[in-house]
Design an enzyme around this catalytic site. Structure first.
Site, PDB file in Angstrom:
ATOM      1  N   CYS A  91       0.946  -1.195   0.258  1.00  0.00           N
ATOM      2  CA  CYS A  91      -0.080   0.175   0.201  1.00  0.00           C
ATOM      3  C   CYS A  91       0.944   1.193   0.227  1.00  0.00           C
ATOM      4  CB  CYS A  91      -1.132   0.025   1.345  1.00  0.00           C
ATOM      5  SG  CYS A  91       0.180   0.623   2.887  1.00  0.00           S
ATOM      6  N   ASP A 150       1.762   2.906   3.057  1.00  0.00           N
ATOM      7  CA  ASP A 150       2.808   2.991   4.550  1.00  0.00           C
ATOM      8  C   ASP A 150       3.721   3.323   5.159  1.00  0.00           C
ATOM      9  OD1 ASP A 150      -0.263   3.925   3.384  1.00  0.00           O
ATOM     10  OD2 ASP A 150      -1.994   2.417   4.539  1.00  0.00           O
ATOM     11  N   CYS A 194      -2.618   3.744   6.904  1.00  0.00           N
ATOM     12  CA  CYS A 194      -4.209   3.623   7.439  1.00  0.00           C
ATOM     13  C   CYS A 194      -4.699   4.071   8.589  1.00  0.00           C
ATOM     14  CB  CYS A 194      -4.683   2.628   6.544  1.00  0.00           C
ATOM     15  SG  CYS A 194      -3.891   0.719   7.374  1.00  0.00           S
ATOM     16  N   CYS A 248      -1.819  -4.929   7.862  1.00  0.00           N
ATOM     17  CA  CYS A 248      -1.432  -3.472   8.572  1.00  0.00           C
ATOM     18  C   CYS A 248      -0.292  -3.454   9.587  1.00  0.00           C
ATOM     19  CB  CYS A 248      -2.881  -2.585   8.434  1.00  0.00           C
ATOM     20  SG  CYS A 248      -4.059  -2.639   7.010  1.00  0.00           S
TER      21      CYS A 248
HETATM   22 FE1  FES Z   1      -1.468   0.630   4.318  1.00  0.00          FE
HETATM   23 FE2  FES Z   1      -2.632  -0.628   6.614  1.00  0.00          FE
HETATM   24  S1  FES Z   1      -3.149   0.103   4.604  1.00  0.00           S
HETATM   25  S2  FES Z   1      -0.766  -0.894   6.313  1.00  0.00           S
END
Ligand code: FES
Length: 124
Positions: free
Chosen positions: A34, A36, A60, A104
């Site tokens: 993602c 992140d 997120c 996540c």
């Molecule tokens: Fe990226 Fe949760 S969607 S850490």
């Protein structure tokens, strides 16, 4: 997708956010799926106990909730014990995560381990 009350609480009121400028250990990990990213900072005393821990993340809601929870779980623990906190432990403490968001929780557990590795490498 259902989130537990604990996830919502930690997402809306995250604990221990921010940066420790003079951290004894620091770990950053990214989630390639993602994009992140999360950093965890720790302060460690002479008895090898975590006396302060903070996190910052571009992530997120589940990533924020898991980071917040892992800082509460690790605070005051010896680094060896904190190192053993798993993704599953964090998800369990939050009363579970929706299956699609389980990945996540990897960020928080991995970032803490990288921070402890960083601390150990400085203190060998
Ligand atoms: Fe990226 Fe949760 S969607 S850490």
């Amino acid at each position: 997708m259902e989130y537990s009350d604990k996830v919502v609480d930690h997402y809306t009121h995250p604990r221990n956010t921010g940066v420790i400028e003079d951290a004894d250990g620091e770990g950053t990990v990214g989630n390639p799926v993602c994009g992140d990213i999360m950093t965890i900072y720790i302060k460690v005393d002479d008895d090898e106990k975590i006396t302060d821990i903070k996190f910052s993340t571009f992530g997120c809601g589940a990533a924020i909730a898991t980071s917040s929870m892992i800082t509460e779980m690790a605070m005051g623990l010896p680094v060896d014990e904190a190192y053993n906190i798993t993704r599953d432990n964090v998800a369990d403490e939050l009363d579970g995560l929706p299956p699609i968001k389980l990945h996540c929780s990897n960020l928080a557990a991995d970032a803490l381990q990288v921070a402890i590795d960083n601390y150990r490498s400085k203190n060998e």
